[in-house]
Design a protein around this motif. Structure first.
Motif, mmCIF file in Angstrom:
data_model
loop_
_atom_site.group_PDB
_atom_site.id
_atom_site.type_symbol
_atom_site.label_atom_id
_atom_site.label_comp_id
_atom_site.label_asym_id
_atom_site.label_seq_id
_atom_site.Cartn_x
_atom_site.Cartn_y
_atom_site.Cartn_z
ATOM 1 N N LYS A 183 -59.635 41.857 77.916
ATOM 2 C CA LYS A 183 -60.572 40.784 77.565
ATOM 3 C C LYS A 183 -61.748 40.752 78.546
ATOM 4 C CE LYS A 183 -58.606 37.016 76.201
ATOM 5 N NZ LYS A 183 -57.864 35.731 76.224
ATOM 6 N N GLU A 184 -61.463 41.020 79.826
ATOM 7 C CA GLU A 184 -62.525 40.978 80.836
ATOM 8 C C GLU A 184 -63.394 42.235 80.825
ATOM 9 O OE1 GLU A 184 -60.352 37.930 83.989
ATOM 10 O OE2 GLU A 184 -60.118 40.094 84.269
ATOM 11 N N THR A 192 -59.917 39.982 86.992
ATOM 12 C CA THR A 192 -59.137 39.075 87.827
ATOM 13 C C THR A 192 -57.949 39.800 88.449
ATOM 14 O OG1 THR A 192 -59.724 37.320 86.268
ATOM 15 C CG2 THR A 192 -57.980 36.840 87.866
ATOM 16 N N TYR A 245 -64.041 43.723 77.467
ATOM 17 C CA TYR A 245 -64.674 43.740 76.146
ATOM 18 C C TYR A 245 -65.159 42.391 75.630
ATOM 19 C CZ TYR A 245 -62.217 48.196 76.232
ATOM 20 O OH TYR A 245 -61.743 49.428 76.595
ATOM 21 N N LYS A 246 -64.432 41.310 75.928
ATOM 22 C CA LYS A 246 -64.767 40.014 75.344
ATOM 23 C C LYS A 246 -65.646 39.167 76.259
ATOM 24 C CE LYS A 246 -62.170 40.381 71.584
ATOM 25 N NZ LYS A 246 -62.759 40.408 70.228
ATOM 26 N N LYS A 247 -65.226 39.053 77.519
ATOM 27 C CA LYS A 247 -65.974 38.263 78.501
ATOM 28 C C LYS A 247 -66.220 39.145 79.713
ATOM 29 C CE LYS A 247 -64.058 33.807 77.064
ATOM 30 N NZ LYS A 247 -63.280 32.615 77.479
ATOM 31 N N PRO A 248 -67.222 40.024 79.629
ATOM 32 C CA PRO A 248 -67.412 41.044 80.675
ATOM 33 C C PRO A 248 -67.560 40.436 82.065
ATOM 34 C CG PRO A 248 -68.806 41.488 78.771
ATOM 35 C CD PRO A 248 -68.222 40.125 78.558
ATOM 36 N N GLN A 249 -66.688 40.858 82.959
ATOM 37 C CA GLN A 249 -66.730 40.418 84.353
ATOM 38 C C GLN A 249 -65.852 41.355 85.175
ATOM 39 O OE1 GLN A 249 -64.691 36.582 83.261
ATOM 40 N NE2 GLN A 249 -63.429 37.059 85.035
ATOM 41 N N THR A 294 -60.528 46.182 72.472
ATOM 42 C CA THR A 294 -59.138 45.771 72.653
ATOM 43 C C THR A 294 -58.297 46.377 71.531
ATOM 44 O OG1 THR A 294 -59.399 43.801 71.285
ATOM 45 C CG2 THR A 294 -59.889 43.569 73.634
ATOM 46 N N ALA A 351 -66.048 46.546 82.817
ATOM 47 C CA ALA A 351 -67.076 46.379 81.792
ATOM 48 C C ALA A 351 -68.363 47.089 82.221
ATOM 49 C CB ALA A 351 -67.353 44.903 81.562
ATOM 50 N N THR A 387 -71.722 48.084 71.180
ATOM 51 C CA THR A 387 -70.517 47.851 71.981
ATOM 52 C C THR A 387 -70.185 49.146 72.713
ATOM 53 O OG1 THR A 387 -69.683 46.278 70.346
ATOM 54 C CG2 THR A 387 -68.097 47.155 71.947
#
Length: 494
Positions: free
Chosen positions: A339-340, A349, A342-346, A198, A380, A304
Motif C-alpha cells: 500500500k505504501e 513504515t 502503490y496506494k499512498k506512496p511514502q 498490489t 514508491a 502507474t
C-alpha cells in the motif's frame, strides 16, 4: 539486404542489444549509442576490492526466453555462460526461527505445502496447471504482438483464451481460491510485487509468473547476470554492430516526419531508422520537439509506475552463515508495504526486503573468506531521496537481518555503496526514479501500454520496459526482438 540502411539504437540495455542483434543479422548497419561506460543498462557491474556486484537484475527466470533468443543466432546460452539451477530456489524468512526454503523439485514443493496447510498440494497442482496454461498462451500468443492497436486482439479464439487467462480476476482473489495459510499466500503473491501493483490490482493472468518461479525454476549464470550482457555483445559484434559507450543522445532531429539526425555528446549521426531503448519518457519528452512527441507531460504523470528500490551493495570480510543465494524477508506486513508503494506512496513504515548473496553460489563474487551481499527494499517511485533517509533504512534492514539470522555483520563490512532514486535518474534518466518500468495493471496491459510506434515519426520505434510487453529481463529481450521485426517491416515497405 538492408546493408545500405543505417539504424541507430539508443541504449545498450537488454532491449537495445536484442534489437541490434536481430537487425545486424538481417544485414543492416547498426550503431548502438550508450550513455554509460559499459553496456547492459541496469545490468551493469560494480567491482571494488575484489568484490563483484550485479547492480541490477539478480533473478534468472524463464530460461526458455534466453534459449529462444540465442537460438536466433544458432547459439545456446551454454556457448557463453554456465547456468546453474538453484536448489533451494530461494529462502523466505517469516520471522526468527520461521524459515521456508523453496525447493526446485515439484514433489518436494507439494510435500512442503501439505506440511504448512494439510491437503493444499491438490490446490497447488491445480494452481500451477492453470499458471502453466497462462504461461504457454501468454508467451506463445500475447507477448510477441507489437500491440499497435486492439485489432491485433480481435480474434475469437484469442478472446476466448483471454477469459481463461483470468484478465479480469485479481491475483489476490485467485490465490485465495486455493490457499488459506498466510505464508503460502505471501509466497505465491511475491512475484507480482515488482509488477507495479498490489496483488488486489494485478490480473490473475500474472500467476504465469508462479509457473516461471516454481516450475521453470530459479537459475544463476556463473559470473553474474552481466554474463548475459557479455553474450549479447559478443553476438552483436559478430554481426558488425558498433557499440559506442559514453555517448549520451541529447536530441533527435526530425524533418518531414522522419528522424534524420541523432545529436549526442560526441557529435552527430545520420540515421535511416531509430530504435529508442533508452527511457521512453525521457526520449519522448526531452529528445523530441513537442510536435513530434507521442504523449503529453500529463499523460506520463498519470501512468502507474512499478517500484523503485533502495539498494545497498555490501562486502564483508567474513562468511555470513545460514542464508541462501536469494533471501526474502517477509517478517512484516506485506499488504502495508504494498500500500505504501502503490496506494499512498511514502517511505515504508515496516518494509519487506530482499537479500542476495551471490558468493554462496559463485566464489569469484567475493575475496576468499568474504561475502557479497545485495540488500534491496522496494519503494514508491518519485519520493524524496537523501543520504540520511538511506542510512536510516540501512539500519532498519540490518537490525532485522541480524536479529532474524542470529548474527552480527555490521563490524565485518569492508565495502558499502547505496543506490536509490537519484541514482536511477542520473544513470538511466529513469522516470520518477523507477527501477522496473511501467506497472502491469490491466489498464496498462498490451495496447494500453505506451505505444511502440512513434505517432508522428515514420522511422522511430520505442522498445524496453516502458512499452510492450513489459518490465523484467525476459520481456525486455522480447521487446527488442519485436521492435527489430517491426523496423524491418517499415524499412522493407511491408
Amino acid at each position: 539486404m538492408g546493408i545500405d540502411k543505417h539504424i541507430i539504437v539508443i541504449g545498450a540495455g537488454f532491449a537495445g542489444l536484442a534489437s541490434a542483434c536481430v537487425l545486424a543479422k538481417a544485414g543492416y548497419k547498426v550503431t548502438v549509442l550508450e550513455k554509460n561506460d559499459q553496456p547492459g543498462g541496469r545490468a551493469r557491474v560494480w567491482e571494488k576490492d575484489g568484490f563483484k556486484f550485479d547492480m541490477g537484475p539478480s533473478w534468472y527466470w524463464m530460461p526458455d526466453v534466453f534459449e529462444n533468443f540465442f537460438a536466433l543466432f544458432d547459439k545456446k546460452p551454454s556457448d557463453f555462460y554456465d547456468l546453474k539451477r538453484l536448489d533451494p530456489g530461494y529462502r523466505v524468512y517469516y520471522g526468527k526461527d520461521d524459515v521456508l526454503d523453496v525447493p526446485a523439485s515439484i514433489a518436494e514443493l507439494e510435500k512442503l505445502f501439505d506440511e504448512i496447510e494439510p491437503g493444499s498440494s491438490a490446490g497447488l497442482r491445480k494452481f500451477l496447471e492453470q499458471a502453466a496454461y497462462k504461461y504457454k498462451v501468454g508467451m506463445g500468443e500475447y507477448v510477441f504482438r507489437p500491440s499497435h492497436s486492439i485489432t491485433e486482439f480481435i480474434d475469437f479464439n484469442l478472446i476466448r483464451k483471454s477469459f481463461s487467462m483470468q484478465l479480469l480476476t485479481s491475483m489476490s482473489s485467485h490465490v485465495r481460491q486455493y490457499f488459506k495459510n498466510p505464508k503460502l499466500i505471501k509466497l505465491l503473491e511475491f512475484p507480482v510485487l515488482f509488477l507495479g501493483a498490489t496483488p488486489q490490482d494485478t490480473p490473475a493472468m500474472y500467476s504465469m509468473m508462479n509457473h516461471a518461479d516454481l516450475a521453470l525454476g530459479t537459475w544463476y549464470p556463473m559470473g553474474g547476470m552481466n554474463e548475459i550482457v557479455k553474450a549479447m555483445v559478443s553476438v552483436a559484434e559478430s554481426y558488425g554492430v558498433e557499440i559506442r559507450l559514453n555517448t549520451e543522445v541529447t536530441k533527435i532531429d526530425v524533418t518531414d516526419g522522419h528522424a534524420k539526425t541523432i545529436q549526442n555528446s560526441n557529435g552527430t549521426y545520420n540515421a535511416d531508422f531509430v530504435i529508442a531503448g533508452a527511457d521512453y519518457e525521457r526520449t519522448d519528452q526531452y529528445l523530441l520537439d513537442k510536435p513530434d512527441r507521442n504523449y503529453t507531460e500529463k499523460y506520463w504523470d498519470t501512468r502507474t509506475m512499478s517500484p523503485s528500490s533502495l539498494l545497498f551493495y555490501i562486502g564483508t570480510n567474513k562468511k555470513v552463515e545460514g542464508i541462501q543465494h536469494h533471501n526474502l524477508f517477509f517478517d512484516e506486513d506485506f499488504e502495508l508495504h504494498a500500500k505504501e508503494i502503490y496506494k499512498k506512496p511514502q517511505w515504508p513504515t515496516k518494509p519487506l526486503f530482499y537479500v542476495c548473496c551471490t558468493s554462496k553460489t559463485d566464489p569469484d563474487a567475493a575475496p576468499e573468506g568474504g561475502e557479497n551481499l545485495f540488500f534491496l527494499m522496494p519503494i514508491a517511485p518519485g519520493l524524496d531521496d537523501d543520504d540520511a533517509t538511506r542510512e536510516r533504512y540501512f539500519d532498519v534492514m540490518m537490525d532485522r537481518f541480524e536479529n532474524i539470522t542470529g548474527q552480527s555483520i555490521r563490524d565485518s563490512i569492508v565495502v558499502k555503496r547505496s543506490y536509490a532514486l537519484k541514482d536511477f535518474k542520473a544513470d538511466y534518466h529513469s522516470f520518477k526514479g523507477n527501477a522496473y518500468g511501467l506497472a502491469n495493471t490491466l489498464a496498462q496491459t498490451a495496447f494500453f501500454k505506451p505505444s511502440m510506434r512513434a505517432k508522428h515519426i515514420k522511422n522511430l520505434l520505442f522498445t524496453g520496459q516502458l512499452t510492450v510487453p513489459g518490465p523484467g529481463v525476459p520481456p525486455a529481450l522480447i521487446s527488442g526482438q519485436i521492435a527489430a521485426v517491426e523496423a524491418m517491416k517499415i524499412l522493407e515497405g511491408k
